[in-house]
Scaffold this motif. Structure first.
Motif, short mmCIF file in Angstrom:
data_model
loop_
_atom_site.label_atom_id
_atom_site.label_comp_id
_atom_site.label_asym_id
_atom_site.label_seq_id
_atom_site.Cartn_x
_atom_site.Cartn_y
_atom_site.Cartn_z
N ARG A 182 -69.25 -83.72 118.83
CA ARG A 182 -69.67 -84.91 119.56
C ARG A 182 -68.49 -85.87 119.75
NH1 ARG A 182 -74.21 -88.14 120.72
NH2 ARG A 182 -73.88 -90.35 120.31
N ASN A 183 -67.72 -86.07 118.70
CA ASN A 183 -66.55 -86.96 118.82
C ASN A 183 -65.56 -86.43 119.84
OD1 ASN A 183 -67.56 -88.72 116.91
ND2 ASN A 183 -66.45 -87.78 115.22
N ARG A 184 -65.30 -85.14 119.80
CA ARG A 184 -64.38 -84.53 120.77
C ARG A 184 -64.90 -84.68 122.20
NH1 ARG A 184 -63.02 -78.14 120.81
NH2 ARG A 184 -62.57 -78.06 123.01
N ALA A 185 -66.19 -84.44 122.38
CA ALA A 185 -66.79 -84.53 123.72
C ALA A 185 -66.73 -85.95 124.26
CB ALA A 185 -68.23 -84.03 123.68
N PHE A 186 -67.11 -86.92 123.44
CA PHE A 186 -67.12 -88.30 123.92
C PHE A 186 -65.71 -88.84 124.16
CE2 PHE A 186 -71.62 -88.35 122.80
CZ PHE A 186 -72.12 -88.95 123.93
N LEU A 214 -77.94 -88.13 127.39
CA LEU A 214 -77.55 -88.63 128.71
C LEU A 214 -77.35 -90.15 128.66
CD1 LEU A 214 -76.98 -88.38 131.73
CD2 LEU A 214 -79.46 -88.47 132.12
N ALA A 215 -78.22 -90.85 127.97
CA ALA A 215 -78.07 -92.31 127.84
C ALA A 215 -76.77 -92.65 127.12
CB ALA A 215 -79.27 -92.90 127.10
N ASP A 216 -76.43 -91.90 126.07
CA ASP A 216 -75.17 -92.13 125.36
C ASP A 216 -73.97 -91.88 126.27
OD1 ASP A 216 -76.63 -92.71 123.07
OD2 ASP A 216 -76.28 -90.74 122.15
N ILE A 217 -74.06 -90.84 127.09
CA ILE A 217 -72.98 -90.55 128.04
C ILE A 217 -72.82 -91.71 129.02
CG2 ILE A 217 -72.33 -89.05 129.99
CD1 ILE A 217 -73.63 -86.71 128.34
N PHE A 240 -62.59 -82.58 134.75
CA PHE A 240 -63.28 -81.33 134.44
C PHE A 240 -63.54 -81.18 132.95
CE2 PHE A 240 -62.30 -80.56 138.77
CZ PHE A 240 -63.36 -79.80 139.22
N SER A 241 -62.68 -81.72 132.13
CA SER A 241 -62.93 -81.74 130.69
C SER A 241 -64.14 -82.62 130.37
CB SER A 241 -61.69 -82.24 129.95
OG SER A 241 -61.92 -82.28 128.57
N ALA A 242 -64.25 -83.75 131.04
CA ALA A 242 -65.39 -84.64 130.84
C ALA A 242 -66.69 -83.99 131.32
CB ALA A 242 -65.16 -85.96 131.58
N ILE A 243 -66.63 -83.30 132.46
CA ILE A 243 -67.81 -82.59 132.97
C ILE A 243 -68.24 -81.52 131.97
CG2 ILE A 243 -68.56 -80.94 134.73
CD1 ILE A 243 -67.00 -82.68 136.78
N SER A 244 -67.28 -80.73 131.49
CA SER A 244 -67.57 -79.68 130.51
C SER A 244 -68.17 -80.29 129.25
CB SER A 244 -66.30 -78.92 130.14
OG SER A 244 -65.77 -78.26 131.24
N SER A 245 -67.61 -81.40 128.81
CA SER A 245 -68.08 -82.04 127.59
C SER A 245 -69.50 -82.58 127.73
CB SER A 245 -67.13 -83.18 127.20
OG SER A 245 -65.87 -82.65 126.86
N ALA A 246 -69.77 -83.23 128.85
CA ALA A 246 -71.12 -83.76 129.08
C ALA A 246 -72.13 -82.62 129.14
CB ALA A 246 -71.15 -84.57 130.36
N PHE A 247 -71.77 -81.56 129.84
CA PHE A 247 -72.68 -80.42 129.96
C PHE A 247 -72.94 -79.80 128.59
CE2 PHE A 247 -74.68 -76.67 131.51
CZ PHE A 247 -75.04 -76.92 132.82
N ALA A 248 -71.89 -79.62 127.79
CA ALA A 248 -72.05 -79.03 126.46
C ALA A 248 -72.88 -79.93 125.55
CB ALA A 248 -70.68 -78.76 125.84
#
Length: 129
Positions: free
Chosen positions: A73-77, A115-118, A11-19
């Motif tokens: 960005r660093n935190r999200a990835f 999205l490509a980076d994700i 869920f943290s990854a989902i939140s991060s990708a969405f953000a």
């Protein structure tokens, strides 16, 4: 035992990708925030996960992305990378990112690049998504 389908990492990854997608155009539209809440409400119910806290974390990350993009960005990835070894989690993260792309009713090239980076971070071929 917590299943991967209900993990806090997922869920943290989902939140991060969405953000990441939602803030990639340097703003967070109300429609994007509302769509994220819908994603959470329709997610598989998981014991022990606090959806209000996940929403708070999403908004906090979004604010960070808007004020200090590189740190956000660093935190999200970092969060996204934690689920790269689970195929189901990877698919759910990419699906959430795809929802975020259309959440404000506009498709932007920057969102597709994020999205490509994700996908690359998850070890997936961006051309397939």
């Amino acid at each position: 035992m917590e299943t991967q389908a209900c993990s806090e990492h997922l869920f943290s990854a989902i939140s991060s990708a969405f953000a990441l997608i939602a803030c990639s155009d340097a703003e967070l539209a109300e429609s994007e925030t509302e769509r994220f809440k819908e994603v959470l409400r329709h997610a598989e119910p998981c014991q022990g996960l606090d959806l209000d806290a996940l929403e708070h974390d999403f908004l906090e990350l979004a604010r960070l992305l808007l004020t200090d993009y590189e740190q956000g960005r660093n935190r999200a990835f970092t969060a996204i990378e934690k689920v790269k070894d689970d195929p189901e989690s990877r698919a759910r993260v990419v699906a959430a990112a795809q929802v975020a792309i259309v959440a404000d009713g506009a498709l932007r090239a920057i969102e597709e690049r994020v999205l490509a980076d994700i996908c690359v971070t998850l070890g997936m071929d961006p051309d397939e998504h």
